[in-house]
Enzyme design. Structure first.
Site, PDB file in Angstrom:
ATOM      1  N   ASP A  68       0.804  -1.221   0.000  1.00  0.00           N
ATOM      2  CA  ASP A  68       0.000   0.000   0.000  1.00  0.00           C
ATOM      3  C   ASP A  68       0.838   1.272   0.000  1.00  0.00           C
ATOM      4  O   ASP A  68       2.048   1.223   0.174  1.00  0.00           O
ATOM      5  CB  ASP A  68      -0.978  -0.007   1.193  1.00  0.00           C
ATOM      6  CG  ASP A  68      -0.318  -0.493   2.485  1.00  0.00           C
ATOM      7  OD1 ASP A  68       0.920  -0.417   2.592  1.00  0.00           O
ATOM      8  OD2 ASP A  68      -1.039  -0.951   3.381  1.00  0.00           O
ATOM      9  N   ASN A 137      -7.280  -3.241  14.135  1.00  0.00           N
ATOM     10  CA  ASN A 137      -8.654  -3.582  13.750  1.00  0.00           C
ATOM     11  C   ASN A 137      -8.704  -4.774  12.779  1.00  0.00           C
ATOM     12  O   ASN A 137      -9.738  -5.061  12.209  1.00  0.00           O
ATOM     13  CB  ASN A 137      -9.343  -2.365  13.115  1.00  0.00           C
ATOM     14  CG  ASN A 137      -8.624  -1.880  11.860  1.00  0.00           C
ATOM     15  OD1 ASN A 137      -7.672  -2.517  11.398  1.00  0.00           O
ATOM     16  ND2 ASN A 137      -9.074  -0.771  11.306  1.00  0.00           N
ATOM     17  N   HIS A 139      -6.996  -5.073   9.941  1.00  0.00           N
ATOM     18  CA  HIS A 139      -6.746  -4.818   8.508  1.00  0.00           C
ATOM     19  C   HIS A 139      -5.460  -5.509   8.066  1.00  0.00           C
ATOM     20  O   HIS A 139      -4.539  -5.712   8.856  1.00  0.00           O
ATOM     21  CB  HIS A 139      -6.750  -3.318   8.178  1.00  0.00           C
ATOM     22  CG  HIS A 139      -5.565  -2.539   8.623  1.00  0.00           C
ATOM     23  ND1 HIS A 139      -5.609  -1.186   8.838  1.00  0.00           N
ATOM     24  CD2 HIS A 139      -4.282  -2.908   8.892  1.00  0.00           C
ATOM     25  CE1 HIS A 139      -4.422  -0.757   9.211  1.00  0.00           C
ATOM     26  NE2 HIS A 139      -3.591  -1.773   9.259  1.00  0.00           N
ATOM     27  N   GLU A 144      -9.476  -2.219   5.057  1.00  0.00           N
ATOM     28  CA  GLU A 144     -10.085  -1.866   6.336  1.00  0.00           C
ATOM     29  C   GLU A 144     -11.413  -2.599   6.550  1.00  0.00           C
ATOM     30  O   GLU A 144     -12.094  -2.954   5.576  1.00  0.00           O
ATOM     31  CB  GLU A 144     -10.343  -0.353   6.362  1.00  0.00           C
ATOM     32  CG  GLU A 144      -9.075   0.499   6.319  1.00  0.00           C
ATOM     33  CD  GLU A 144      -8.415   0.657   7.689  1.00  0.00           C
ATOM     34  OE1 GLU A 144      -8.308  -0.330   8.437  1.00  0.00           O
ATOM     35  OE2 GLU A 144      -7.995   1.786   8.001  1.00  0.00           O
TER      36      GLU A 144
HETATM   37  P1  PGA Z   1       2.364  -1.678  12.523  1.00  0.00           P
HETATM   38  O1  PGA Z   1       1.183  -1.631  11.473  1.00  0.00           O
HETATM   39  O2  PGA Z   1       3.320  -2.696  12.037  1.00  0.00           O
HETATM   40  O3  PGA Z   1       2.955  -0.288  12.487  1.00  0.00           O
HETATM   41  O4  PGA Z   1       1.756  -2.031  13.830  1.00  0.00           O
HETATM   42  C1  PGA Z   1       0.629  -2.836  11.041  1.00  0.00           C
HETATM   43  C2  PGA Z   1      -0.504  -2.585  10.088  1.00  0.00           C
HETATM   44  O5  PGA Z   1      -1.193  -1.554  10.230  1.00  0.00           O
HETATM   45  O6  PGA Z   1      -0.716  -3.415   9.204  1.00  0.00           O
END
Ligand code: PGA
Length: 254
Positions: A68, A137, A139, A144
């Site tokens: 992304d 959450n 994702h 999302e």
């Molecule tokens: P993080 O993010 O590794 O910074 O916890 C993970 C994600 O949002 O997929």
């Protein structure tokens, strides 16, 4: 059945993950890697750089696709995922620039950029090894939670939870982009092999949901239960809410 490796801490998660990536590249030097950003894979990237410097991994034929990119951040913006990838991995290994793929968050026509990215993935075929982090959450990529989820590369509006979780990288919450381009669940699920990493108790709930074996678009990572080759590497914190119920659904490995 999803394989789950519960390790001591962040460093061990990172080392084990890097070893799996190394094995994959040794087996198939022109591996197509799906890459993630965020805090979670940083330690793994450090190990991969070290392995490269020691002559253990040659990235010259490796192809990468990132999951992304934020909309509105140019590649030279320090919080863009382009910048992150060069800073934390690509500048330190012998990957060819033309083999690197990241969605362009400042494309003039963003819909066309999603289609272009989708075509690029198809042109290469399938991702051999997809690395994933997980949002608080649930994702994966920036897919999302929602009533329904577009399965191809698409534009997403980030949830408040995600904006809150990511504000630590920005000067203020107002600076966090509200939208992103993300690879869809379709390309993720077509990957031959998936490796999901999670560290810390703030990820424990999302991991518990993921391992329940109950599919819901409200927790996008639950789709992984349908994939034939998923390895989840979690530390004690991320595993802290797992009960016998979830553990019965998975194969514990070490
Ligand atoms: P993080 O993010 O590794 O910074 O916890 C993970 C994600 O949002 O997929």
């Amino acid at each position: 059945m999803m394989k789950v490796m519960i390790v001591r801490d962040y460093d061990e998660m990172s080392r084990r993950a890097a070893e799996i990536v190394k094995e994959q590249i040794l087996k198939k030097p022109d591996t197509v890697l799906g890459l993630a950003t965020g805090s979670t894979p940083l330690g793994m990237y450090k190990y991969l750089i070290e392995m490269h410097k020691n002559g253990e991994i040659d990235f010259s034929n490796v192809i990468t696709f990132n999951l992304d990119e934020y909309i509105g951040l140019s590649p030279d913006h320090p919080q863009s995922y382009h910048y992150y990838m060069y800073e934390n991995l690509f500048n330190h290994i012998n990957i060819k620039k033309e083999n690197i793929h990241i969605p362009n968050g400042v494309a003039e026509d963003l819909e066309e950029e999603c289609k272009r990215y989708e075509r690029e993935i198809r042109r290469i075929g399938r991702i051999d090894l997809q690395i994933l982090g997980i949002g608080v959450n649930g994702h994966i990529g920036f897919n999302e939670p929602d009533e329904s989820i577009e399965t191809k590369t698409h534009i997403v509006t980030l949830t408040e939870e995600t904006i809150n979780a990511n504000k630590r990288f920005f000067k203020s919450i107002e600076e966090v982009p509200r939208r992103a381009i993300t690879m869809g669940l379709s390309s993720i699920m077509k990957a031959r092999k998936i490796m999901l990493l999670a560290s810390g108790s703030n990820k424990a709930k999302a991991i518990k949901e993921t391992l329940k074996g109950r599919l819901t678009t409200k927790v996008p990572s639950t789709v992984l239960a349908l994939h034939p080759d998923v390895t989840i590497i979690i530390d004690k914190g991320a595993a802290s809410l797992l009960t016998d119920e979830e553990l019965a659904n998975v194969e514990l490995t070490d």
